[in-house]
Design a protein around this motif. Structure first.
Motif, short mmCIF file in Angstrom:
data_model
loop_
_atom_site.label_atom_id
_atom_site.label_comp_id
_atom_site.label_asym_id
_atom_site.label_seq_id
_atom_site.Cartn_x
_atom_site.Cartn_y
_atom_site.Cartn_z
N MET A 62 0.83 -1.20 0.00
CA MET A 62 0.00 0.00 0.00
C MET A 62 0.87 1.26 0.00
O MET A 62 0.51 2.28 -0.59
N SER A 66 0.87 4.49 -2.76
CA SER A 66 0.80 5.91 -2.42
C SER A 66 2.06 6.66 -2.84
O SER A 66 1.99 7.83 -3.22
N LEU A 73 -0.93 3.12 3.30
CA LEU A 73 -1.24 4.28 2.47
C LEU A 73 -0.76 5.57 3.13
O LEU A 73 -0.24 6.46 2.46
#
Length: 392
Positions: free
Chosen positions: A51, A55, A104
């Motif tokens: 993740m 990002s 993220l």
């Protein structure tokens, strides 16, 4: 105003370090609570890092459109959500759900703040700031150790989330401090080049692979240091083993503190060379076949000390060596490459140690240290003619 903003950025770097060391320090007890094999920590770490890769790859586009302060606020909020989710996890599967905001939040803030600092501050400031990343990463394993003594691993995540909430409140209060820098920041990012163009710049790809190698070794230490002591040393309590998760982070903090005082004089490339040489010394100490844990503990601190200047030095060179128009995309790609190393290689080591034994860890670290310095030296010499690199 400048000093106050810098102080806030120091706090942001502390918040960056807080979540990174919790899984490794808490996993020996979490593994028992969830009744899963030791190697399963690698799968959770892989999701968090995956993740983060997403990002980080999106960060150049986000940086062009959104001011750094808003990226910071949203990212810290996501990490808080992930930490609180981990603290309430009743099963191993739940960890994967909250690993999504956990990862993220990390990638966007890391790329955005590093880009901001690389373009606005000196190499010395960059090292001091990354030193404070080490402060955060040292604090959280000790929070986990206290939680294991008096409550449980769940509370270690929850107490760390409370600390993140306090930092978030400070960042929100500091919003007016960023306003005077907003116009300058936008001017620097308007003409930024995208990832597709940046990937073709000479020297970028070898640098990305080197960053992969660096973070492969670093993340393996983050996740498996406590387990290394549990598997190779005897007579240590659970709380002591958990606290050893902070050894590598203490070394990182110390290495970056020293680098902050001498980086402007030595230069980024020389710092990288010295740092990896020191890291190799630490790896040799961990390799020594001694039953006492003290030498290995010192070895991990030395490994962290050597690693200390490598990460900030590579990132600080991006605007100078590849040009400011490429710096946002280069740093975003570096972050993505770094987290690919963080995603897959601790998991690979988890499976490797399951079959061979965790005592193979120092040899695993040695391979990536050599790969790191070899590719960086090749990269900077290879692209000298095009990008005007200075060879020291």
């Amino acid at each position: 105003m400048y000093s106050l903003l810098l102080a806030v950025i120091y706090l942001i770097f502390i918040s960056l370090g807080l979540p990174d060391s919790l899984l490794g320090s808490g996993w020996p007890k979490m593994q028992i609570a969830f009744s899963v094999p030791s190697s399963y920590a690698g799968y959770v770490s892989m999701v968090i890092s995956f993740m983060t890769i997403i990002s980080a790859l999106l960060s150049p586009r986000v940086i062009r459109k959104v001011h750094t302060k808003w990226i910071v606020i949203c990212s810290i909020f996501l990490t808080i959500l992930g930490l609180i989710g981990f603290s309430f996890a009743g099963s191993y599967a739940v960890l994967f759900v909250f690993a999504v905001p956990y990862g993220l939040g990390a990638g966007a803030i890391d790329a955005a703040v590093n880009h901001y600092v690389a373009n606005h501050f000196s190499s010395s400031v960059m090292n001091f700031l990354h030193c404070f990343y080490g402060v955060g990463a040292v604090i959280s394993p000790n929070i986990m150790a206290i939680a294991l003594r008096h409550a449980g691993w769940n509370e270690g995540y929850r107490w760390t989330a409370y600390l993140q909430i306090a930092i978030l409140m400070v960042v929100i209060v500091s919003l007016p401090l960023w306003d005077k820098h907003e116009q300058e920041s936008k001017l620097q990012t308007v003409d930024s080049v995208g990832i597709r163009e940046t990937i073709h710049v000479r020297g970028v790809i070898p640098t990305l692979i080197a960053f992969f190698a660096y973070c492969a070794g670093e993340a393996t230490c983050f996740l498996w240091t406590s387990s290394y002591f549990k598997g190779t040393k005897t007579g240590l309590s659970d709380a002591t083993i958990a606290s050893f998760g902070s050894l590598i982070f203490g070394g990182l903090m110390f290495g970056r503190l020293i680098s902050g005082f001498c980086s402007n004089r030595l230069g980024d490339r020389m710092l990288i060379r010295i740092g990896i040489a020191v890291e190799l010394v630490g790896i040799v100490l961990v390799m020594l076949p001694l039953s006492a844990y003290q030498v290995a503990a010192v070895g991990f601190v030395i490994i962290g000390t050597g690693m200390g200047p490598v990460y900030p030095a590579i990132q600080h060179m991006a605007p100078e060596k590849f040009g400011r128009e490429y710096s946002a995309a280069v740093i975003g790609l570096q972050m993505a490459s770094a987290y690919m190393g963080s995603t897959f290689m601790p998991m690979v080591f988890g499976n490797l140690q399951h079959y061979i034994g965790i005592g193979v860890m120092p040899m695993y670290l040695l391979i990536f240290a050599i790969l790191n310095i070899g590719l960086l030296e090749y990269s900077y010499r290879y692209c000298k003619s095009t990008n005007g690199f200075d060879i020291i």
